[in-house]
Scaffold this motif. Structure first.
Motif, PDB file in Angstrom:
ATOM      1  N   PRO A 141       0.836  -1.212   0.000  1.00 17.93           N
ATOM      2  CA  PRO A 141       0.000   0.000   0.000  1.00 17.93           C
ATOM      3  C   PRO A 141       0.867   1.258   0.000  1.00 17.93           C
ATOM      4  CG  PRO A 141      -0.814  -1.588   1.596  1.00 17.93           C
ATOM      5  CD  PRO A 141       0.505  -2.117   1.114  1.00 17.93           C
ATOM      6  N   ALA A 171      -5.165   0.386   1.691  1.00 21.56           N
ATOM      7  CA  ALA A 171      -5.083  -1.042   2.002  1.00 21.56           C
ATOM      8  C   ALA A 171      -6.462  -1.653   2.242  1.00 21.56           C
ATOM      9  CB  ALA A 171      -4.211  -1.254   3.232  1.00 21.56           C
ATOM     10  N   LYS A 177      -1.880  -5.179   6.097  1.00 13.78           N
ATOM     11  CA  LYS A 177      -1.291  -4.635   4.864  1.00 13.78           C
ATOM     12  C   LYS A 177      -0.796  -3.209   5.077  1.00 13.78           C
ATOM     13  CE  LYS A 177      -3.659  -7.203   1.186  1.00 13.78           C
ATOM     14  NZ  LYS A 177      -4.585  -7.084   0.030  1.00 13.78           N
ATOM     15  N   ALA A 178      -1.606  -2.406   5.753  1.00 12.74           N
ATOM     16  CA  ALA A 178      -1.229  -1.006   5.975  1.00 12.74           C
ATOM     17  C   ALA A 178       0.057  -0.902   6.772  1.00 12.74           C
ATOM     18  CB  ALA A 178      -2.364  -0.269   6.683  1.00 12.74           C
ATOM     19  N   GLY A 181       3.137  -0.666   4.589  1.00 12.96           N
ATOM     20  CA  GLY A 181       3.031   0.287   3.493  1.00 12.96           C
ATOM     21  C   GLY A 181       4.101   1.371   3.484  1.00 12.96           C
TER      22      GLY A 181
END
Length: 416
Positions: A141, A171, A177-178, A181
């Motif tokens: 991300p 994300a 996921k974030a 990033g």
């Protein structure tokens, strides 16, 4: 209503057959304790499955074999950004090392620290373009945020934590996921404190914001408002660990050349004075930028220490601006040619017209961003007339471009 007539809206179980039945505060409906237990089990199962899927898809470990190497990242940037080889090398290495950190096993005895970056460069030299271009290539991300809207907590503006809201959105609110990033903070120079000395009064959009950024850059768990903006006590927060988030900061730092020049002159003492002066390129002081110059400009030492990689962007000369017009994949001239082609018209620019556009951009010192405004001023009339005509070819000459600029109130005395 009698209790014996009350039923669970979900399963239909009568109230006298349930351990407890809870009414809705906004409608005439009920839910029994048994349904609540089943929902709790279903929610726990869903969360465990989502967490396992995130780990399986690379939530913690990334295969380096599929990651582009620094040279590949550099070559990709070359397709869209003219010049700036030094900054592109720094970015390529930083992004590749970020992937390395993500692929590092948790039980490794050597903890690789992240290397946040700060990019200094005049307006229109490609800071934001570099960030947008590298976002196309990345498998993590990526978001671009603006530092100018930030203020200290309690004042009009946005909290520092709202920077991560955009990353969460990129994300799809997948926190795992974030937390892997990359955030590009643009206009970082706009939060410089107003003087070189620590503030004794409130500096709500300067030093105070820098102090708040420290915990994000270093790595800590922060509570992020899901929709951005201000935090309030009743709002649901999302905890995000910034330990593995790479921060890239960019800013024009207008006037920092004077700080650099003062430092260089200060060091020119003794018999080597004339030799040192001869080595200094007075047309481009930015190439000598150092952390102490950022401190003199107004960044606090703590934040400079958390941005260990410092690089600069070169001012674009005439040749570079000429290449920017036509060479990149999304070059300005190519964009207009594509727009006219959609109407079935072949658009061409003569070399003299392109030279005129570059000369005007240099005159107004707007960098590559100024090229777009100049071309737009030239093309607004043909973009209005040509789609309604039967013209199949349209050529922009230097005389035509000059005429359009005069009508747009651009100062063109040097061309008369």
């Amino acid at each position: 209503m009698a209790k014996k007539n009350i039923k669970c809206t979900f399963c239909g179980r009568p109230a006298d057959q349930s351990e407890m039945i809870v009414p809705s505060p906004i409608s005439d409906s009920y839910i029994c304790a048994e349904c609540v237990s089943e929902l709790d089990e279903a929610l726990k199962s869903f969360r465990d499955g989502a967490k396992a899927a995130a780990t399986k898809d690379g939530g913690d470990v990334k295969d380096l074999g599929s990651v582009p190497r620094p040279r590949e990242i550099f070559d990709f940037l070359n397709q869209y950004v003219i010049g700036q080889e030094s900054a592109k090398r720094y970015l390529s290495v930083a992004v590749y090392n970020h992937y390395k950190r993500l692929s590092q096993p948790k039980d490794d005895d050597v903890d690789i620290e992240k290397s946040n970056i700060i990019i200094v460069g005049p307006t229109g030299t490609g800071k934001t373009l570099l960030a947008k271009t590298i976002a196309r290539l990345l498998d993590v991300p990526f978001t671009i945020v603006d530092a100018t809207v930030l203020t200290e907590a309690g004042y009009v503006g946005e909290d520092i934590e709202s920077l991560l809201t955009r990353l969460l959105q990129a994300a799809d609110y997948d926190v795992a996921k974030a937390e892997r990033g990359i955030v590009f903070i643009d206009e970082i120079d706009k939060i410089a404190r107003k003087g070189d000395n620590p503030s004794i009064t409130r500096d709500v959009s300067g030093e105070g914001v820098q102090q708040g950024l420290l915990k994000l850059l270093e790595g800590s768990v922060v509570n992020v408002p899901p929709q951005g903006g201000r935090k309030h006590p009743e709002q649901r927060m999302i905890p995000v660990d910034t330990k593995n988030i790479l921060f890239i900061c960019g800013g024009a730092f207008d006037g920092i050349e004077r700080k650099i020049a003062q430092r260089l002159n200060t060091h020119m003492v003794g018999y080597s004075n004339n030799v040192q002066r001869g080595k200094v390129d007075r047309e481009n002081f930015l190439q000598y930028v150092a952390p102490q110059d950022l401190k003199s400009f107004g960044l606090i030492p703590e934040i400079i220490g958390r941005l260990p990689i410092l690089t600069h962007l070169e001012p674009l000369d005439r040749d570079a601006l000429r290449r920017v017009l036509t060479e990149p994949k999304n070059a300005i001239i190519r964009q207009y040619e594509k727009m006219f082609a959609m109407d079935g018209v072949k658009l061409t620019f003569t070399p003299e017209a392109l030279d005129l556009i570059v000369d005007k951009a240099i005159e107004y010192k707007l960098g590559a961003r100024g090229l777009r405004s100049i071309v737009e001023s030239i093309m607004i009339e043909p973009m209005f007339e040509v789609p309604s005509s039967k013209v199949k070819k349209f050529e922009v000459t230097a005389d035509y471009a000059l005429e359009r600029l005069k009508e747009s109130n651009f100062e063109t005395s040097q061309y008369k």
